[in-house]
Design a protein around this motif. Structure first.
Motif: not given
Length: 478
Positions: A323-329
C-alpha cells in the motif's frame, strides 16, 4: 549504482539516524568503561594494568586510537560509530547482492543500520559494533575472493574480531571447520593452503596483542585477563534456560520454514557460510549462558540476509502490492532518532548546550560548586570520571558492576575477597567525599541483596543529597 555511491548513501543514512545521539553522554555502562580504559591506554597504561574490565584488548585499542587522535571528544567517538555501522551495512549489502537484486540488497543494508543503531544501548559504540564491522567484511572476502592474499586478510580480520569480542571465537572456529571440510571434499572451492593462511591470519592478530605485554614482562596479565577471567565469568554468571530460549526458538522456526518451503537454497555456498556463522554465534550465546540486547548485534547481519532472501523469494512468488502508506510507515521506524533530535534542540534552548545527560550534568555541577573531584565515587554515570579527568577509586570500580563480581577479583590482584569487603574498603577506608547514584534505583543488581542493603544503610547514615540533576543524585559526605 556503483559501490562507492551505495556506501555513501548507507553512510548518510547511518549518520542521520545516529547523529542526535552524538550529544548524549550516557547510553550504556560498557561504553563508558571502554572510554575509561581507552583513555588509560592513550595515557601510556596497557589495559588491565591501571584499570580493568572483562573485554579483549582491541576493544580498548579502538577507543584509545580515537582519543589519541582527537582528544577527549564524545563526538569523535560517536562519529567513529557511524563508520562501524556503515561498514557493516555495506558488506551486508554486498553479501546479499550475490543472491538477490540490488534494490533488495540496499533495503537489507538500511535495515542493518536500523538494527545496529536504535533501541537503547545500540545508540552508543559497543564492542559488538567493532567486532561485527570486522567480521562481516571477512565473511564477504571468504565468500567472493579466492586469492591467497585476500584469504589471509580475512584471517586477520577474524583475528581482530576475536580480540574485540572473545565469544566470536566460536563462529570463527566453525567457519575454519567449514573451510577445512571444503578443502578436503570440495577442492574446487578452496585448498588446504587457503585454510592454513586463514588460520595464520587469525593467530597473527592474537599473538600480536600479546607482544606489548611480553615486551614489558606482563604476559601473564594478558593470559589472566583475556583468557582465564572470561572463562571464570562464564561459569559464574549464567541466565536461566527460559531467558536464553526465545532467540533460539525464533531462529530455529525460521530456518525450518526456510528449509521446508525451499525459500533458501541450502546448497548455495554463500548461504552455507552465513548459516555456519549464524550457528556459531548462537552456540557462543549458549556456551556463554547470557544474551543481553546488544549481543544480538553479532547475529543481525547474517540473520537479516537470510530473512531477506526468504522474503525476496516470497515477493517473487506472490507479487504482493505494498500500500502507498507503507512508505510513510517506514519513515516512522527511526522514531527514537526524531525524539532525540527534539531533545537535543530543547537542551540547547534551555541549557545553552547541545550535550545532554547526567554524565555531563553531574561533573559540571561538581566543578561549578567546587566539590572534591579526586575522592569521588560514581555508582552510576561513571563516564563522569573521564569528564572530571580523574580515576575510579579502585580497580574493581572501573565498571560499577565489577564490584559485585567476586569471581574476577583474583585476576587483577584485588586483595579483598568479596564484594562486601570491596564496598567497605571504598566507603570506610577511602571515604569518598562525593558520591553519584541514580535516583530511585538500586545501587547494584537486584540479586545482590546483601550489597544493596549495606550500601543503602551506609549512604543514609553518612551522606546527604545536595543536588538532583535529571536522574542523577549527588551526595556529599556528612
Amino acid at each position: 549504482m556503483k559501490n562507492t555511491t551505495v556506501f555513501l548513501i548507507l553512510s548518510l543514512i547511518t549518520f542521520l539516524i545516529r547523529f542526535p545521539f552524538f550529544f548524549r553522554d550516557y547510553i550504556d555502562r560498557d561504553e563508558s568503561t571502554f572510554i575509561l580504559l581507552g583513555q588509560s591506554w592513550a595515557n601510556g597504561f596497557l589495559p588491565y594494568t591501571q584499570l580493568w574490565d572483562l573485554k579483549p584488548p582491541l576493544t580498548f585499542a579502538f577507543f584509545a586510537a580515537i582519543i589519541s587522535v582527537f582528544g577527549k571528544s564524545f563526538v569523535a567517538i560517536r562519529f567513529a560509530g557511524v563508520f562501524l555501522v556503515a561498514i557493516t551495512a555495506f558488506y551486508t549489502y554486498k553479501i546479499a547482492l550475490t543472491i538477490i537484486s540490488k534494490n533488495g540488497s540496499i533495503i537489507v543494508g538500511v535495515f542493518c543500520i536500523v538494527l545496529l543503531s536504535l533501541f537503547g544501548s545500540l545508540q552508543g559504540v559497543m564492542s559488538e559494533h567493532i567486532c561485527i564491522a570486522l567480521f562481516v567484511p571477512a565473511i564477504y572476502l571468504l565468500q567472493t575472493k579466492k586469492s591467497l592474499g585476500y584469504i589471509f586478510f580475512a584471517g586477520l580480520l577474524m583475528g581482530a574480531t576475536v580480540m574485540v569480542k572473545l565469544n566470536m571465537a566460536f563462529p570463527i572456529l566453525f567457519i575454519g571447520m567449514f573451510l577445512t571440510y571444503e578443502s578436503i571434499f570440495k577442492k574446487a572451492n578452496i585448498s588446504p593452503l587457503h585454510v592454513l593462511l586463514f588460520a595464520t591470519g587469525v593467530i597473527t592478530v592474537i599473538v600480536g596483542t600479546i607482544v606489548p605485554y611480553y615486551i614489558t614482562d606482563q604476559t601473564y596479565i594478558w593470559w589472566e585477563s583475556v583468557v582465564l577471567a572470561p572463562l571464570e565469568y562464564t561459569g559464574a554468571r549464567r541466565y536461566s534456560i527460559f531467558k536464553l530460549a526465545p532467540i533460539f526458538v525464533i531462529t530455529g522456526l525460521f530456518l525450518v520454514y526456510a528449509y521446508k518451503s525451499k525459500k533458501l537454497d541450502f546448497k548455495n555456498r554463500t548461504i552455507q557460510l552465513l548459516l555456519v556463522a549464524l550457528i556459531g554465534v548462537l552456540f557462543s550465546f549458549a556456551k556463554g549462558g547470557r544474551i543481553n540486547g546488544h549481543y544480538l548485534i553479532q547475529l543481525h547481519p547474517m540473520l537479516l540476509i537470510l530473512v531477506a532472501i526468504v522474503s525476496y523469494n516470497l515477493v517473487i512468488q506472490y507479487k504482493p502490492k505494498l500500500p502507498v502508506y507503507a512508505a510513510f510507515i517506514a519513515l516512522l521506524i527511526p522514531a527514537e532518532s526524531y525524539l532525540e533530535y527534539a531533545n537535543v534542540l530543547q537542551n540547547k534552548y534551555n541549557k545553552g548546550t547541545f550535550f545532554n545527560g547526567e554524565g555531563f550534568a553531574a561533573p559540571q555541577y561538581i566543578l561549578e560548586h567546587n566539590l572534591d573531584t579526586e575522592n569521588i565515587m560514581f555508582f552510576e554515570y561513571h563516564i563522569g570520571y573521564w569528564n572530571l579527568d580523574t580515576l575510579p577509586p579502585t580497580t574493581a570500580s572501573t565498571h560499577p558492576s565489577n564490584i559485585c563480581r567476586n569471581e574476577l577479583f583474583t585476576f587483577y590482584g584485588n586483595p579483598r575477597k568479596n564484594s562486601v569487603e570491596e564496598i567497605k574498603y571504598i566507603m570506610h577506608e577511602l571515604r569518598p567525599q562525593t558520591v553519584v547514584i541514580r535516583k530511585g534505583r538500586r545501587i547494584f543488581d537486584k540479586k545482590e541483596i546483601e550489597e544493596n542493603e549495606y550500601i543503602d544503610a551506609y549512604l543514609d547514615k553518612h551522606y546527604k543529597v545536595i543536588a538532583t540533576l535529571d536522574n542523577a543524585e549527588i551526595l556529599q559526605r556528612l
